[in-house]
Scaffold this active site. Sequence first.
Site, PDB file in Angstrom:
ATOM      1  N   GLU A 168       4.675  -5.153   7.108  1.00  4.92           N
ATOM      2  CA  GLU A 168       3.904  -4.112   7.807  1.00  4.92           C
ATOM      3  C   GLU A 168       4.339  -3.915   9.251  1.00  4.92           C
ATOM      4  O   GLU A 168       4.245  -2.825   9.795  1.00  4.92           O
ATOM      5  CB  GLU A 168       2.398  -4.449   7.773  1.00  4.92           C
ATOM      6  CG  GLU A 168       1.745  -4.320   6.400  1.00  4.92           C
ATOM      7  CD  GLU A 168       1.813  -5.589   5.576  1.00  4.92           C
ATOM      8  OE1 GLU A 168       2.632  -6.496   5.894  1.00  4.92           O
ATOM      9  OE2 GLU A 168       1.041  -5.697   4.611  1.00  4.92           O
TER      10      GLU A 168
ATOM     11  N   GLU B 120      -0.356  -9.381  -0.745  1.00  5.38           N
ATOM     12  CA  GLU B 120      -1.791  -9.649  -0.525  1.00  5.38           C
ATOM     13  C   GLU B 120      -2.563  -9.630  -1.846  1.00  5.38           C
ATOM     14  O   GLU B 120      -3.482 -10.425  -2.050  1.00  5.38           O
ATOM     15  CB  GLU B 120      -2.358  -8.613   0.456  1.00  5.38           C
ATOM     16  CG  GLU B 120      -1.812  -8.824   1.865  1.00  5.38           C
ATOM     17  CD  GLU B 120      -2.092  -7.648   2.800  1.00  5.38           C
ATOM     18  OE1 GLU B 120      -1.676  -6.521   2.479  1.00  5.38           O
ATOM     19  OE2 GLU B 120      -2.737  -7.853   3.833  1.00  5.38           O
TER      20      GLU B 120
ATOM     21  N   ALA C 245       0.862  -1.183   0.000  1.00  6.27           N
ATOM     22  CA  ALA C 245       0.000   0.000   0.000  1.00  6.27           C
ATOM     23  C   ALA C 245       0.896   1.230   0.000  1.00  6.27           C
ATOM     24  O   ALA C 245       2.055   1.164   0.436  1.00  6.27           O
ATOM     25  CB  ALA C 245      -0.899  -0.020   1.223  1.00  6.27           C
TER      26      ALA C 245
ATOM     27  N   GLY D 267       0.774  -5.063   0.783  1.00  7.47           N
ATOM     28  CA  GLY D 267      -0.392  -5.145  -0.104  1.00  7.47           C
ATOM     29  C   GLY D 267      -0.075  -5.810  -1.433  1.00  7.47           C
ATOM     30  O   GLY D 267      -0.969  -6.377  -2.073  1.00  7.47           O
TER      31      GLY D 267
HETATM   32  N1  CAA Z   1       4.622   3.190  -0.604  1.00  9.77           N
HETATM   33  C1  CAA Z   1       5.068   4.372  -1.130  1.00  9.77           C
HETATM   34  N2  CAA Z   1       6.232   4.496  -1.776  1.00  9.77           N
HETATM   35  C2  CAA Z   1       7.005   3.404  -1.883  1.00  9.77           C
HETATM   36  C3  CAA Z   1       6.632   2.156  -1.364  1.00  9.77           C
HETATM   37  C4  CAA Z   1       5.360   2.072  -0.699  1.00  9.77           C
HETATM   38  N3  CAA Z   1       4.888   0.900  -0.210  1.00  9.77           N
HETATM   39  N4  CAA Z   1       7.605   1.253  -1.620  1.00  9.77           N
HETATM   40  C5  CAA Z   1       8.561   1.932  -2.285  1.00  9.77           C
HETATM   41  N5  CAA Z   1       8.210   3.221  -2.460  1.00  9.77           N
HETATM   42  C6  CAA Z   1       8.971   4.292  -3.117  1.00  9.77           C
HETATM   43  C7  CAA Z   1      10.145   4.782  -2.302  1.00  9.77           C
HETATM   44  O1  CAA Z   1       9.722   5.741  -1.357  1.00  9.77           O
HETATM   45  C8  CAA Z   1      11.028   5.358  -3.380  1.00  9.77           C
HETATM   46  O2  CAA Z   1      10.555   6.623  -3.738  1.00  9.77           O
HETATM   47  P1  CAA Z   1      11.606   7.867  -3.878  1.00  9.77           P
HETATM   48  O3  CAA Z   1      12.483   7.459  -5.031  1.00  9.77           O
HETATM   49  O4  CAA Z   1      10.727   9.028  -4.189  1.00  9.77           O
HETATM   50  O5  CAA Z   1      12.346   7.940  -2.590  1.00  9.77           O
HETATM   51  C9  CAA Z   1      10.789   4.431  -4.577  1.00  9.77           C
HETATM   52  O6  CAA Z   1       9.552   3.778  -4.311  1.00  9.77           O
HETATM   53  C10 CAA Z   1      11.862   3.384  -4.744  1.00  9.77           C
HETATM   54  O7  CAA Z   1      11.983   2.701  -3.495  1.00  9.77           O
HETATM   55  P2  CAA Z   1      13.384   2.510  -2.728  1.00  9.77           P
HETATM   56  O8  CAA Z   1      14.311   3.612  -3.061  1.00  9.77           O
HETATM   57  O9  CAA Z   1      13.092   2.275  -1.308  1.00  9.77           O
HETATM   58  O10 CAA Z   1      13.892   1.183  -3.449  1.00  9.77           O
HETATM   59  P3  CAA Z   1      14.858   0.058  -2.841  1.00  9.77           P
HETATM   60  O11 CAA Z   1      15.149  -0.848  -3.987  1.00  9.77           O
HETATM   61  O12 CAA Z   1      15.988   0.676  -2.104  1.00  9.77           O
HETATM   62  O13 CAA Z   1      13.968  -0.724  -1.745  1.00  9.77           O
HETATM   63  C11 CAA Z   1      11.964  -1.845  -0.958  1.00  9.77           C
HETATM   64  C12 CAA Z   1      12.865  -1.462  -2.178  1.00  9.77           C
HETATM   65  C13 CAA Z   1      12.732  -2.797  -0.047  1.00  9.77           C
HETATM   66  C14 CAA Z   1      10.741  -2.536  -1.523  1.00  9.77           C
HETATM   67  C15 CAA Z   1      11.585  -0.573  -0.181  1.00  9.77           C
HETATM   68  O14 CAA Z   1      11.099   0.415  -1.102  1.00  9.77           O
HETATM   69  C16 CAA Z   1      10.511  -0.783   0.849  1.00  9.77           C
HETATM   70  O15 CAA Z   1      10.808  -1.296   1.910  1.00  9.77           O
HETATM   71  N6  CAA Z   1       9.247  -0.395   0.550  1.00  9.77           N
HETATM   72  C17 CAA Z   1       8.154  -0.474   1.485  1.00  9.77           C
HETATM   73  C18 CAA Z   1       7.623  -1.890   1.602  1.00  9.77           C
HETATM   74  C19 CAA Z   1       6.519  -1.954   2.637  1.00  9.77           C
HETATM   75  O16 CAA Z   1       6.716  -1.671   3.817  1.00  9.77           O
HETATM   76  N7  CAA Z   1       5.303  -2.361   2.209  1.00  9.77           N
HETATM   77  C20 CAA Z   1       4.147  -2.469   3.086  1.00  9.77           C
HETATM   78  C21 CAA Z   1       3.290  -1.240   2.968  1.00  9.77           C
HETATM   79  S1  CAA Z   1       1.933  -1.224   4.135  1.00  9.77           S
HETATM   80  C22 CAA Z   1       0.771  -2.248   3.458  1.00  9.77           C
HETATM   81  O17 CAA Z   1       0.929  -2.780   2.382  1.00  9.77           O
HETATM   82  C23 CAA Z   1      -0.501  -2.401   4.262  1.00  9.77           C
HETATM   83  C24 CAA Z   1      -1.460  -3.436   3.743  1.00  9.77           C
HETATM   84  O18 CAA Z   1      -1.538  -4.509   4.259  1.00  9.77           O
HETATM   85  C25 CAA Z   1      -2.356  -3.132   2.635  1.00  9.77           C
END
Ligand code: CAA
Length: 257
Positions: A131, A111, A65, A108
């Site tokens: 999460e 999911e 998400a 998400g």
């Molecule tokens: N939401 C918003 N933006 C996101 C994102 C997310 N879930 N995942 C990645 N991005 C964005 C980053 O902020 C980044 O943007 P900027 O370039 O503007 O900074 C861009 O995508 C590229 O990401 P990274 O620079 O972080 O890329 P990376 O290769 O270094 O890392 C990753 C990749 C490990 C996937 C890392 O991006 C990450 O940990 N993302 C979040 C994953 C996460 O926590 N997901 C769960 C979300 S909550 C949820 O999903 C609730 C539910 O149950 C529905």
Amino acid sequence: MTESLLIIEKTEQVGKIQLNRPQVLNALNTALVRELADVMEQMDQDDDIRCILLTGNDKAFAAGADIGEMAEATSVDFIVKPFFADWDRIRKISKPIIAAVDGFALGGGCELAMCCDIIVASETARFGQPEINLGVIPGAGGTQRLTRAVGKVRAMEMILTGKPIPAQVALELGLINRVVPSESLEEEAFQLAKEIAGKPPLAVRLAKQAVLKAMDLPLEHGLHFEQHSFYLLFSSDDQREGMRAFQEKRKPDFKGK
Ligand code: CAA
């Protein structure tokens, strides 16, 4: 000009949907999930589509998400505008959905893949529910579908540590169907979708429903649903066609009637 959140294509009775927010690893904001549910419902009603194929890009199926969108939300916001209402629309799609997963399928994203009926992944795909690292828990079915797919102890470890697992481990745990090289992911998933699109659509629809019932009904009720669906298919032209074609040693021509 704003880019479309989804790229849509229809080929040989397969409706292909590609998530298209590459700059944020296909983070699933509400607009994207709303559009995805809209398109899937349209495809569900389209007689020329018999199977749906959902993909991302080579870096991410979806990284979860959209954290930017959620970060300042309150519980009241979610009550007023139920965050997961469009997810419920996706899980009610009656045609089969195949997920082709490359790169990250996190939160998400994992999911969403689990909402699909079959998951084909590339060797570099990673599945996880991170999460916990954000101070929350999965909200789009992660605690329920992952546990049903891989069992309590593995789901518990993934959800409590937030650590993703590689595609090969996901395969061994029964979370996904196949692991293929990245370069052949799209073609393999498409061929599978095409194969299912060639099956009798009514039987496919009832088979999907019956398998999903097995996830939440007691056996007695599930068997009852299965038997009634079996009986119901004897009102279809495709049942006659399928059985006659077998007897006449020819290929059946299924019409979805
Ligand atoms: N939401 C918003 N933006 C996101 C994102 C997310 N879930 N995942 C990645 N991005 C964005 C980053 O902020 C980044 O943007 P900027 O370039 O503007 O900074 C861009 O995508 C590229 O990401 P990274 O620079 O972080 O890329 P990376 O290769 O270094 O890392 C990753 C990749 C490990 C996937 C890392 O991006 C990450 O940990 N993302 C979040 C994953 C996460 O926590 N997901 C769960 C979300 S909550 C949820 O999903 C609730 C539910 O149950 C529905």
